[in-house]
Motif scaffolding. Structure first.
Motif, mmCIF file in Angstrom:
data_model
loop_
_atom_site.group_PDB
_atom_site.id
_atom_site.type_symbol
_atom_site.label_atom_id
_atom_site.label_comp_id
_atom_site.label_asym_id
_atom_site.label_seq_id
_atom_site.Cartn_x
_atom_site.Cartn_y
_atom_site.Cartn_z
ATOM 1 N N ASP A 31 1.028 -0.982 0.157
ATOM 2 C CA ASP A 31 0.116 0.330 -0.173
ATOM 3 C C ASP A 31 0.391 1.211 -0.119
ATOM 4 O O ASP A 31 0.623 2.301 -1.023
ATOM 5 C CB ASP A 31 -1.541 -0.091 0.866
ATOM 6 C CG ASP A 31 -2.111 0.865 1.293
ATOM 7 O OD1 ASP A 31 -2.150 1.993 0.082
ATOM 8 O OD2 ASP A 31 -2.682 1.500 2.601
ATOM 9 N N ASP A 87 0.660 6.390 3.760
ATOM 10 C CA ASP A 87 -0.448 4.788 4.247
ATOM 11 C C ASP A 87 1.613 5.623 5.540
ATOM 12 O O ASP A 87 1.564 3.982 6.099
ATOM 13 C CB ASP A 87 0.858 4.338 3.772
ATOM 14 C CG ASP A 87 -0.291 3.122 3.718
ATOM 15 O OD1 ASP A 87 -1.391 2.927 5.030
ATOM 16 O OD2 ASP A 87 0.511 1.891 4.185
ATOM 17 N N HIS A 112 -4.609 5.897 6.293
ATOM 18 C CA HIS A 112 -5.804 5.611 6.579
ATOM 19 C C HIS A 112 -5.887 4.981 8.340
ATOM 20 O O HIS A 112 -6.926 3.755 8.086
ATOM 21 C CB HIS A 112 -6.805 4.595 5.181
ATOM 22 C CG HIS A 112 -5.494 3.278 5.062
ATOM 23 N ND1 HIS A 112 -6.344 2.124 5.819
ATOM 24 C CD2 HIS A 112 -4.189 2.686 5.072
ATOM 25 C CE1 HIS A 112 -5.360 1.699 5.563
ATOM 26 N NE2 HIS A 112 -4.240 1.612 4.755
ATOM 27 N N HIS A 113 -4.918 4.700 8.347
ATOM 28 C CA HIS A 113 -4.638 4.114 10.043
ATOM 29 C C HIS A 113 -5.950 4.437 11.505
ATOM 30 O O HIS A 113 -5.257 6.175 10.934
ATOM 31 C CB HIS A 113 -3.197 4.044 10.232
ATOM 32 C CG HIS A 113 -2.238 3.090 9.679
ATOM 33 N ND1 HIS A 113 -1.638 3.658 8.613
ATOM 34 C CD2 HIS A 113 -2.097 1.699 9.849
ATOM 35 C CE1 HIS A 113 -1.921 3.204 7.582
ATOM 36 N NE2 HIS A 113 -1.543 1.561 8.504
ATOM 37 N N THR A 132 -4.685 3.292 1.826
ATOM 38 C CA THR A 132 -4.309 4.414 1.298
ATOM 39 C C THR A 132 -4.328 4.991 0.348
ATOM 40 O O THR A 132 -5.115 6.004 -0.490
ATOM 41 C CB THR A 132 -2.477 4.694 1.668
ATOM 42 O OG1 THR A 132 -3.010 4.955 2.940
ATOM 43 C CG2 THR A 132 -2.744 6.588 1.281
ATOM 44 N N ASP A 162 -3.186 -3.979 1.039
ATOM 45 C CA ASP A 162 -3.839 -4.059 2.389
ATOM 46 C C ASP A 162 -5.194 -4.932 2.763
ATOM 47 O O ASP A 162 -5.386 -4.856 3.443
ATOM 48 C CB ASP A 162 -4.078 -2.694 2.169
ATOM 49 C CG ASP A 162 -3.381 -1.816 3.230
ATOM 50 O OD1 ASP A 162 -2.184 -2.803 3.293
ATOM 51 O OD2 ASP A 162 -2.639 -0.456 3.605
HETATM 52 MN MN LIG Z 1 -2.597 0.836 4.154
#
Ligand SMILES: [Mn+2]
Length: 322
Positions: A31, A87, A112-113, A132, A162
């Motif tokens: 990702d 990311d 996106h975490h 991401t 991912d």
């Molecule tokens: Mn990721």
């Protein structure tokens, strides 16, 4: 989902500026690499000067990605005034590239975490995105850039890795719609599947054999733990990156809810990878230990001897099940 306004802010940031250093996270995965390379392609398509940087070299399985040869180590980077981290859940994930981030006049954090701590001046963080890569896709759409095969393959690789080949619980209709658009634009879906998921060395299988032999089950099989020492990794003849996927092997056991893989890093240093199947939040376990990740996949580092690290991980897993 990220508001369109937030995507528009990112578009405006890119349009108004020139000279971008994109930073992928250390120990790069599909990702961070796919998204960084797609963003590099996109910025150049807009006529911008840009580079992609990562603290660690890309694993060989990603070397075939378009533009992969352009990923620079921090020491080789030009260090442009605008830095976009891709990311990376926190600043520590930038690794040695953090100096480039600190020296920048403007910083953006696209991620996106759920554990992302909004460490940049501007932050576009969407925990509902599976990868991401989904955010980079929305960025390309909003910039009205016609996507081409190279861009599409990089982003497809980001989404694919991912989501565990579009199989994990984070895979949404939106993920599949984007993947569909990427295939239409020329992404080599079958070729990526062959290279990333259906290609292994005999040494890696020997490594798995050792890891499988070390598996122990607890709590009527709900917790599965295995480990690999440096000596075992060397004995197999496999590369360090071949340990990727060991934890998934443990998770695949029918009874297992929480899978744990403990890998020796250096002298008395261990990297612990966690997976859960349906209920347990392994991201919370990792967070207690100063690590990070998601409810279904997370990790942390620990020191000490294997017996102590193993017992501690087991105790935390049992608590998470309770
Ligand atoms: Mn990721």
């Amino acid at each position: 989902m990220l508001q369109q306004r937030e995507i528009d802010d990112l578009c405006a940031f890119i349009k108004a500026r020139d000279g971008f250093t994109i930073i992928a996270h250390m120990s790069p995965d599909g990702d961070t690499l796919g998204s960084s390379l797609a963003l590099l392609w996109l910025l150049r398509k807009l006529g911008k000067q840009a580079e992609a940087v990562c603290a660690d070299p890309a694993p060989s399985m990603y070397a075939f990605l378009p533009l992969a040869g352009e990923v620079l180590l921090p020491s080789k980077a030009a260090g442009y005034e605008n830095v976009i981290a891709v990311d990376c859940a926190d600043k520590a994930r930038l690794g040695k590239a953090v100096d480039l981030f600190e020296a920048a006049t403007a910083t953006y954090n696209i991620d996106h975490h759920p554990t992302n701590d909004a460490y940049a001046r501007h932050n576009a963080v969407d925990p509902s995105a599976a990868a991401t890569g989904e955010l980079i896709y929305r960025l390309a759409q909003s910039l009205c850039v016609q996507i081409e095969a190279d861009f599409a393959s990089c982003l497809y690789a980001a989404l694919m890795t991912d989501t565990g080949n579009f199989a994990y619980s984070n895979t949404t209709g939106e993920t599949m719609r984007i993947a569909g658009d990427l295939l239409d634009a020329g992404a080599d879906g079958y070729g990526l599947n062959l290279r990333i998921y259906r290609s292994t060395s005999l040494e890696r299988l020997r490594l798995l054999q050792l890891a499988i032999a070390n598996i122990r089950l607890y709590r009527e099989g709900a917790v599965g733990i295995t480990s690999l020492s440096r000596a075992e990794i060397e004995e197999s003849g496999a590369h360090d990156e071949d340990t990727e996927g060991v934890v998934d092997c443990v998770r695949d056991i029918e009874s297992v809810e929480i899978a744990i893989f403990i890998k020796e890093n250096g002298s008395n240093g261990w990297k612990i990878s966690l997976r859960s199947k349906l209920m347990a939040d392994v991201g919370a376990i990792a967070a207690q230990m100063g690590g990070g990740g998601h409810a279904r996949a997370a990790g942390y580092s620990a020191r000490g001897d294997l017996i102590a690290v193993w017992a501690d991980a087991l105790r935390r897993a049992e608590e998470a099940l309770a």
